[in-house]
Structures are given as C-alpha cells and as structure tokens.
Design an enzyme around this catalytic site. Structure first.
Site, mmCIF file in Angstrom:
data_model
loop_
_atom_site.group_PDB
_atom_site.id
_atom_site.type_symbol
_atom_site.label_atom_id
_atom_site.label_comp_id
_atom_site.label_asym_id
_atom_site.label_seq_id
_atom_site.Cartn_x
_atom_site.Cartn_y
_atom_site.Cartn_z
ATOM 1 N N ALA A 14 44.125 24.188 29.787
ATOM 2 C CA ALA A 14 44.242 25.569 30.415
ATOM 3 C C ALA A 14 44.415 26.716 30.802
ATOM 4 O O ALA A 14 44.311 27.538 31.197
ATOM 5 C CB ALA A 14 43.657 24.963 31.624
ATOM 6 N N ARG A 20 39.423 36.570 23.483
ATOM 7 C CA ARG A 20 38.608 37.165 23.046
ATOM 8 C C ARG A 20 37.336 37.612 24.709
ATOM 9 O O ARG A 20 35.759 38.461 23.747
ATOM 10 C CB ARG A 20 37.599 36.388 21.820
ATOM 11 C CG ARG A 20 38.261 36.665 20.619
ATOM 12 C CD ARG A 20 37.812 35.535 19.341
ATOM 13 N NE ARG A 20 38.689 34.634 19.541
ATOM 14 C CZ ARG A 20 38.220 33.009 19.125
ATOM 15 N NH1 ARG A 20 37.487 32.925 18.600
ATOM 16 N NH2 ARG A 20 38.801 32.113 19.319
ATOM 17 N N LYS A 27 40.121 32.946 31.143
ATOM 18 C CA LYS A 27 39.006 32.589 30.709
ATOM 19 C C LYS A 27 38.383 31.221 31.434
ATOM 20 O O LYS A 27 37.036 31.267 31.546
ATOM 21 C CB LYS A 27 39.304 32.276 29.444
ATOM 22 C CG LYS A 27 37.855 31.820 28.890
ATOM 23 C CD LYS A 27 37.864 31.378 27.176
ATOM 24 C CE LYS A 27 38.742 29.795 26.533
ATOM 25 N NZ LYS A 27 38.955 29.784 25.222
ATOM 26 N N ASP A 114 37.889 24.847 28.456
ATOM 27 C CA ASP A 114 36.670 25.368 27.708
ATOM 28 C C ASP A 114 35.474 25.185 27.784
ATOM 29 O O ASP A 114 35.042 25.402 27.051
ATOM 30 C CB ASP A 114 37.157 26.185 27.234
ATOM 31 C CG ASP A 114 37.869 26.489 25.683
ATOM 32 O OD1 ASP A 114 37.869 25.586 25.810
ATOM 33 O OD2 ASP A 114 38.208 27.335 24.919
ATOM 34 N N GLY A 151 39.720 22.024 13.978
ATOM 35 C CA GLY A 151 40.545 20.715 12.694
ATOM 36 C C GLY A 151 39.323 19.609 12.260
ATOM 37 O O GLY A 151 37.976 19.851 12.761
ATOM 38 N N ASN A 387 4.758 36.944 68.188
ATOM 39 C CA ASN A 387 3.793 37.819 68.098
ATOM 40 C C ASN A 387 4.800 39.200 68.129
ATOM 41 O O ASN A 387 4.797 39.724 68.580
ATOM 42 C CB ASN A 387 2.713 37.975 67.844
ATOM 43 C CG ASN A 387 1.970 39.035 66.407
ATOM 44 O OD1 ASN A 387 1.615 38.157 65.539
ATOM 45 N ND2 ASN A 387 2.081 39.961 66.575
ATOM 46 N N ALA A 390 3.810 44.579 63.398
ATOM 47 C CA ALA A 390 4.430 46.159 62.581
ATOM 48 C C ALA A 390 5.581 46.475 63.296
ATOM 49 O O ALA A 390 5.541 47.182 63.658
ATOM 50 C CB ALA A 390 3.133 46.665 61.948
ATOM 51 N N ALA A 433 2.362 48.548 72.067
ATOM 52 C CA ALA A 433 2.731 49.454 71.043
ATOM 53 C C ALA A 433 3.795 50.649 71.585
ATOM 54 O O ALA A 433 2.706 51.172 72.141
ATOM 55 C CB ALA A 433 1.646 49.848 69.905
HETATM 56 C C1 UD1 Z 1 42.376 23.313 18.795
HETATM 57 C C2 UD1 Z 1 41.840 21.931 17.671
HETATM 58 C C3 UD1 Z 1 41.360 21.969 17.011
HETATM 59 C C4 UD1 Z 1 39.324 21.550 17.545
HETATM 60 C C5 UD1 Z 1 39.882 22.486 18.348
HETATM 61 C C6 UD1 Z 1 38.353 21.850 19.539
HETATM 62 C C7 UD1 Z 1 45.283 22.319 17.714
HETATM 63 C C8 UD1 Z 1 46.433 22.233 17.685
HETATM 64 N N1 UD1 Z 1 44.076 22.303 18.081
HETATM 65 O O1 UD1 Z 1 41.608 24.524 18.421
HETATM 66 O O2 UD1 Z 1 41.938 20.971 16.026
HETATM 67 O O3 UD1 Z 1 38.599 21.162 16.576
HETATM 68 O O4 UD1 Z 1 40.584 22.940 19.696
HETATM 69 O O5 UD1 Z 1 38.137 23.197 20.106
HETATM 70 O O6 UD1 Z 1 44.606 20.596 19.521
HETATM 71 N N2 UD1 Z 1 46.048 25.735 25.261
HETATM 72 C C9 UD1 Z 1 46.919 25.627 26.494
HETATM 73 N N3 UD1 Z 1 48.681 26.195 26.038
HETATM 74 C C10 UD1 Z 1 48.444 26.375 24.787
HETATM 75 C C11 UD1 Z 1 47.488 26.049 23.491
HETATM 76 C C12 UD1 Z 1 46.200 25.995 24.251
HETATM 77 O O7 UD1 Z 1 47.246 25.079 27.458
HETATM 78 O O8 UD1 Z 1 49.554 26.566 24.243
HETATM 79 C C13 UD1 Z 1 44.437 25.164 25.580
HETATM 80 C C14 UD1 Z 1 43.313 26.363 26.026
HETATM 81 O O9 UD1 Z 1 44.158 26.943 26.319
HETATM 82 C C15 UD1 Z 1 42.501 25.921 25.554
HETATM 83 C C16 UD1 Z 1 42.672 24.306 24.772
HETATM 84 O O10 UD1 Z 1 44.237 24.454 25.288
HETATM 85 O O11 UD1 Z 1 41.912 25.420 26.522
HETATM 86 C C17 UD1 Z 1 42.573 24.723 22.992
HETATM 87 O O12 UD1 Z 1 43.366 25.546 22.830
HETATM 88 P P1 UD1 Z 1 42.856 26.754 21.429
HETATM 89 O O13 UD1 Z 1 44.324 27.729 21.140
HETATM 90 O O14 UD1 Z 1 41.310 27.100 22.104
HETATM 91 O O15 UD1 Z 1 42.760 25.633 20.176
HETATM 92 P P2 UD1 Z 1 41.993 25.844 19.024
HETATM 93 O O16 UD1 Z 1 42.736 26.497 18.432
HETATM 94 O O17 UD1 Z 1 40.389 26.074 19.074
HETATM 95 CA CA CA Z 2 39.362 26.829 20.932
#
Ligand code: UD1
Ligand code: CA
Length: 485
Positions: A14, A20, A27, A114, A151, A387, A390, A433
């Site tokens: 996380a 975005r 987030k 997330d 992926g 009671n 009002a 009253a």
């Molecule tokens: C990742 C997967 C992808 C999968 C998708 C599903 C990889 C390389 N890719 O892609 O195959 O289909 O999730 O949603 O794993 N995070 C960290 N530290 C970092 C990078 C990310 O804590 O350095 C956390 C983010 O906060 C997030 C989660 O890892 O909660 C996923 O990272 P995100 O960058 O959203 O991966 P995707 O590109 O969506």
């Molecule tokens: Ca993602």
C-alpha cells in the site's frame, strides 16, 4: 480458519501514491462504505488469523500507519522509502520481518491495499489450493470483462509459467483474457530466494512481484493458479470514478446481505449502508436512508424515508422518519421525526417521542415522555410520563458555560416555555404556557412566569378609527348587543 491454513505472514502492499485520485489523502485511506480501502483489505486478511500482518507504506505513511495502529496495534507498518515496484515492496516487507522475527517459514500471502472486495473466503481458497497442491507459488487469477491494464497469465497447458505486464506484452500475449489479480501465496523460502534475483529490466524499470512466479517456474518448482469465482472481487481502485462504481457494487452486496437476513429494504438503490452497521430481522428501511458507522437497527425497527443515522441505536419497534441523528440511542417503541435532529448523547427511553422540528443534544428522555413539536432540549434529563409543550427551549448556555435542566416524572410544561438552566422541575410540576422559568419548581407546584394579561377597552377605535380592524370591532360589538337584547 483451520490452524494448518493460517499463513505465516500476510503482506499488504500500500505504498503507491494513487496519482489518479488527485488527492491530498493517500489512496488507500479513501473511504468505501464507512471504512478506508486498506481497512477492508486488513479486516478481511485478519479473518485468516495470520501469524504476522505487515502493511507496506510509503506515500502518506504517517497517516496510513496511524490508521493501521487504530485498527490493531499488532499490525506492522513497514516503510518503503522509494517505490520501485511490487517485487521491491515485497522484498522490503520480507527483510523487515526477517530482521525482527528471523527467517519466516511457511506460507506468505501477498495482497494489494486497493482491492477492498477481496473476501476472506477467496483468500482462504487460494491458501487451501496452495497447500493441497503442495505448491511453491499460487496466483489468484481472474477473467474480467475488460483485461486492459492487467498483467496477463501465460500458461503451458494447465501449469502457469509466467505473468507479463501489459506494457511488456507481445500482441499475442495482450490477447490473453486471464489476468493477475495481484494476490499470491508463496512458500516463504522460494519467495525470499526469488526476491533476491529480481531485476528491473522492463518497460517500467521496476522490480515486479510477478517475476517471482516466472523464476519459480523456470526453477522447475510447482506453480499454479486459482481462478476467482467472481472477478469483481479482484477489482482495484485507481480513481474516484472507480471508487464510486465500487461503492455502488459494495452497497448492493450489503443491502442484499441484509435483505437475505430478513430486513425489508424498500429501495436498495437509495439506501446506503456502512459495513459496520447491523440491521435486525423485520426491520424496515424506507427510501433515501443512510445508515452510517456503527448504527444498529433492532428487530422490527422502522427507519426512513430520508434519514441519516450515524452511530445510532434504534430499538425494537421504534419508528424514525425524516431525521438526522448522530450518537443517539432511540429506545424500543420510541418515535422520532419528521424533521428531527438528535445529536450525541441523546437517549430516548421506551415509547418516548422526539417529534417534528425538535433538536436534542446530550438529553435523556424518560419512558413515555413526549417532546412533540418545535423544541430544543439540550443538557437535560426528563423523567417518565412528561409532556413538553410545543416550542419549549432549554436555555442551556449562558455564553460561557453549559448548564443542565432536570425534570422529574409526570411533569407538564406548557407551550412556548423557556427553561433557563440550571433549571429544576419536581415530580408532577406544572408550568404555564409562555413561562420563562428561572427558579426551581417544587413537586406538584404550578409555575406561572409571565406578565399578567391586561385588556384596554376601545383601544383600536380610538387609535385607528377608520381601519378595517376598527370597523370589525364595532360590528362585533353591535352584534353582541343585539344578541343580548
Ligand atoms: C499489478 C500487477 C499486475 C496485476 C495488477 C492487478 C505487478 C508488476 N503487476 O499491476 O500484474 O494485473 O497489479 O491490479 O505486480 N505498490 C507498492 N510499492 C511499489 C509499487 C506498488 O506498495 O513500489 C503497491 C501499490 O500501492 C498498489 C499495489 O502495490 O496497492 C499494486 O501496484 P500498482 O502499481 O497498482 O500495480 P499495477 O501496475 O496495477
Ligand atoms: Ca493497480
């Protein structure tokens, strides 16, 4: 959770910024049905009773760590200073835990912060299959309506040999419909070894967690996939549009769950229920009603339409309509509304009433006592069977401090009365009253605290001789005179 399935550790990733969302709030702290996104993931993961739970934090780490500590002080927040990818995040978590606990043995489950819909049941299913098939790696996969951005899962017959990010995929690979959800079960030893062999030779220059699966497969270890039953569970949140869509989806699940438990929800589309709220059998919820926080509807309670209840208890058979309440306790058979505002510390006993245009704060209303119309009751205790007429106001604030009003049992307060606090009305007291009560009224006493009435005859005819009022008065007097003769 059977003891053999309890994972040695769960890692929740996380640390990402969530660009975005365009938000000052990290987030994973955005709220969905009354709980931050990461709160849902953590709550569902805790259902597995893992031996350790680590959350990798980065962006907004202080806020996220503070939230996690409020959920459970046992949760470990591991800081990933710079975000070099999901593999890097997992490596940071693994190193932190190894430092404090020694080498982790057994199964490590990796989740993303997330994906709030991912259930404990689905996590358990991944763990169960991982163990039954005696695998080194099990990935949870999905076949969503639209695989864009995910992926792709590369299979060789039944076995899984790799995962390719969309950005790195060939056109043939992009055509694959099975995707990586981001949930993995790993044998701890295999994970530790492969994390040490990750590189950043890809389009995003990141350490991919998905490469651990490829490395294990290339080493000839057993690697497999568990396909999720309902792909919606794997949905991640990247922006506020997805958050709103998810809210609708989650809310539909919550309303359906309560309806299956015996609650009537007249219009689920306009009924919002937080995840912590509980609804009793035969409760009825009318349209446009929000049940927030730890709100509880006892069996047979009726709420709505147009109510916003936060952390409120509604007793059996109580009826609440068109009201906003917060931190209130509404007793059984009590009635509230319409257009009523109950603030924290309000307690209505059995059969009590807070009627139209009534506001209450920090007020205890005894059994069967009624405050039916247009009143403010603050910092007050009212006994049973009273009671309150009002337009009664407890003047609880003198500009500096708040003072209490204490009213006994079976007291009658006439309309348009101001009770200047501190005020005390004894049992069975009666207030006329229009009174402004500033000294205590003893049991059974009548208090009249208003100017005595004085009528001045002929006033209007003298002051406004040619007015409609004067002519009406003259006519009435003439009619009275003929009636009497
Ligand atoms: C990742 C997967 C992808 C999968 C998708 C599903 C990889 C390389 N890719 O892609 O195959 O289909 O999730 O949603 O794993 N995070 C960290 N530290 C970092 C990078 C990310 O804590 O350095 C956390 C983010 O906060 C997030 C989660 O890892 O909660 C996923 O990272 P995100 O960058 O959203 O991966 P995707 O590109 O969506
Ligand atoms: Ca993602």
């Amino acid at each position: 959770m059977s003891p053999e399935l309890r994972p040695a550790a769960v890692f929740v990733l996380a640390a990402g910024q969530g660009t975005r969302m365009k938000s000052d709030t990290p987030k994973v702290l955005h709220t969905l049905c009354g709980r931050p996104l990461v709160g849902h993931v953590v709550a569902n993961a805790l259902g597995l009773e893992p031996r350790r739970l680590a959350v990798v934090v980065g962006h907004g780490r202080e806020q996220v760590a503070a939230y996690l500590a409020s959920v459970d002080p046992e949760i470990r927040a591991v800081v990933q200073e710079e975000q070099h990818g999901t593999g890097h995040a997992t490596r940071v978590a693994m190193e932190a835990l190894t430092e404090t606990d020694g080498e982790i043995e057994g199964t490590v489950l990796v989740l993303f912060g997330d994906t709030p819909l991912l259930s404990t049941e689905t996590m358990s299913a991944v763990l169960a299959e991982h163990q039954r098939a005696d695998r080194a790696v099990t990935v949870l996969t999905a076949i969503p309506d639209d695989p864009t951005g995910y992926g792709r899962v590369i299979r060789d017959g039944e076995s899984v040999v790799g995962i390719v990010e969309q950005k790195d995929a060939t056109p043939e690979q992009v055509a694959i419909t099975e995707v990586n959800s981001g949930v993995f079960a790993f044998d701890a030893k295999v994970l530790r070894d492969a994390l040490g062999r990750l590189n950043r030779n890809n389009k995003q220059g990141e350490e991919y967690l998905t490469d651990v699966l490829g490395i294990a497969a290339a080493d000839g270890l057993s690697v497999g996939a568990h396909v999720v039953e309902d792909w919606h569970e794997t949905l991640g949140i990247n922006d506020r549009v997805q958050l709103a869509d998810m809210r609708r989806l989650f809310n539909r699940r919550l309303t359906e769950r309560w309806m299956r438990e015996g609650v009537s929800i007249i219009d689920p589309a306009t009924t919002l229920i937080d995840v912590q709220a509980t609804l009793g059998r035969d409760a009825i919820v009318y349209p446009n009603t929000q049940l927030y926080g730890g709100t509880v509807l006892a069996p047979g309670a009726e709420v709505g339409p147009n109510c916003t209840l936060t952390d409120t208890f509604v007793g059996e058979g109580a009826r609440v309509t068109n009201a906003t309440t917060e931190g209130a306790e509404i007793g059984p058979e009590a009635t509230v509304g319409p257009y009523t505002y109950l603030r924290p510390g309000t307690k209505l006993a059995r059969g009590a009433k807070a009627g139209g245009f009534v506001e209450m704060k920090n007020a205890e209303i005894g059994e069967g006592s009624k405050v039916p119309h247009l009143s403010y009751v603050g910092d007050a205790t009212i006994g049973e069977g009273c009671n309150i007429g009002a337009g009664t106001i407890t003047a609880n604030y003198d500009g500096v401090a708040k003072h209490r009003t204490e009213i006994g049992d079976h007291v009658f307060v006439g309309s348009d009365t101001v009770l200047i606090a501190p005020a005390k009305l004894g049992d069975g007291a009666f207030v006329a009253a229009g009174s402004a009560v500033s000294s205590p009224v003893g049991p059974g006493e009548l208090a009249v605290a208003r100017g005595r009435q004085r009528n001045i005859a002929g006033y209007i005819e003298r002051k406004r001789p040619d007015s409609k009022a004067a002519r009406a008065a003259a006519r009435a007097k003439a009619e009275n005179a003929t009636d009497k003769s």
